[in-house]
Design an enzyme around this catalytic site. Structure first.
Site, short mmCIF file in Angstrom:
data_model
loop_
_atom_site.label_atom_id
_atom_site.label_comp_id
_atom_site.label_asym_id
_atom_site.label_seq_id
_atom_site.Cartn_x
_atom_site.Cartn_y
_atom_site.Cartn_z
N HIS A 234 0.90 -1.03 0.03
CA HIS A 234 -0.11 -0.27 0.32
C HIS A 234 1.07 1.29 0.28
O HIS A 234 1.11 1.95 -1.32
CB HIS A 234 -0.66 -0.32 0.71
CG HIS A 234 -2.03 -1.21 1.52
ND1 HIS A 234 -3.16 -1.51 0.56
CD2 HIS A 234 -1.66 -2.56 2.11
CE1 HIS A 234 -3.84 -2.72 0.52
NE2 HIS A 234 -3.26 -2.82 1.95
N ASP A 235 1.76 1.80 0.92
CA ASP A 235 2.26 2.29 1.22
C ASP A 235 3.18 3.02 0.19
O ASP A 235 3.54 4.58 -0.04
CB ASP A 235 3.26 2.61 2.50
CG ASP A 235 2.16 3.01 3.73
OD1 ASP A 235 1.75 2.27 5.04
OD2 ASP A 235 0.56 3.09 3.39
#
Ligand code: RIB
Ligand code: CA
Length: 304
Positions: A234-235
């Site tokens: 995600h990040d």
């Protein structure tokens, strides 16, 4: 000139991978790392940020921020990241000193002192970012863009409605997305497709000390299913966007955050502009999965 970046984070295993790439990419100058309670509590996220900065021997200043959301009761995501948030690798204890002030003050100081605009990257709950904009609105003219990992238009990962970063502090998210600044947001529609599969993780294992460390973390990360689709990075999408925006497609649109009730933290997007024609975010809507995966492996290959 390198792009000046401040990263507000809740490490967290995918945060650790995002920091790994951001701290070592030659196009970026990480001016400050700030921590927030999210995946695990503030003590753990701050210790974890110290360990990543120590691992790469970076003289990047670190400031600890908010330990609780603005209004809601704090909830963690330790079931995905382990009790400490970065289990799986035996990092040495850190003796790194934090900056003296709360992260919101240190971010304000860094932005106002910078000789160019700064990009704020938030890869955890937005509590620090919201407090910054409310307490020190003068920073706005020195902020290039706020790049957020958070939200979802395809259902949640905490429940059927809300993605974790926004659910933890929906009020903070609503303040940030309505700040009038350039907001670029990566939700689960894209980040859940930012995958590293089992073969990729095995390849990473052989990429030096960094690969060994990331492999150890990834084998303890439960954000996704390694045996089936892969692990969701995600990040890292926020960092990838800064240096490889071509890997994504975007849509300018209007996004609001549900603040209460069972759907609190849900991000509602007015794609058809029926509610308003005011567009407050640039929303990531597509990712080139192969280019993303190839890019991550190439970035890690460059490291120690
Ligand atoms: O929902 C995914 C987000 O929540 C990521 O930032 C992950 O690190 C967790 O904080
Ligand atoms: Ca995170």
């Amino acid at each position: 000139m390198k792009r000046k970046v401040i990263i507000d984070t809740d490490p967290g295993i995918d945060d650790a991978a995002a920091l790994t790439i951001a701290l070592n990419n030659p196009e970026l100058k990480v001016e400050l790392v700030s921590t927030v309670a999210g995946n695990v509590n503030l003590d753990y996220t701050t210790e974890n940020a110290k360990k990543i900065l120590d691992f790469f021997e970076k003289e990047v200043p670190l400031a600890a921020g908010s330990s609780i959301p603005l209004l809601r009761e704090y909830e963690d995501a330790s079931e995905f990241h382990g009790e400490t948030g970065m289990g799986g690798y035996d990092f040495p204890e850190s003796s790194r000193q934090l900056l003296p002030e709360h992260a919101v003050v240190e971010i304000k100081n860094k932005i106002l002192a910078a000789d160019a605009k700064v990009t704020l990257v938030t890869i955890g709950p937005l509590t620090n970012a919201a407090l910054l904009l409310n307490m020190y609105p003068e920073v706005k003219e020195k902020i290039e863009e706020i790049v957020i990992m958070g939200g979802s238009t395809v259902g949640g990962n905490t429940n059927s409605a809300a993605e974790f970063n926004i659910k933890v502090d929906p009020h903070a998210a609503q303040i940030v997305v309505n700040s009038g600044l350039q907001i670029t947001i990566f939700g689960l529609r894209v980040t859940s497709k930012a995958l590293l599969n089992k073969r990729d993780i095995e390849l990473i294992k052989g990429l030096g000390q960094t690969g060994d460390m990331l492999y150890s973390l990834f084998t303890h990360y439960r954000g996704g299913d390694l045996e089936k689709h892969g692990l969701m990075m995600h990040d890292i999408c926020t960092i990838c966007y800064l240096v490889r925006p071509d890997i994504f497609k975007f849509k300018e649109t209007h996004l609001e955050v549900a603040l209460a009730g069972p759907a609190a933290g849900a991000t509602v997007v007015d794609f058809a502009a029926r509610y308003t024609d005011r567009k407050n975010v640039k929303l990531a809507v597509k990712i080139d999965q192969k280019k993303f995966r190839d890019w991550i492996l190439a970035e890690i290959k460059k490291l120690k």
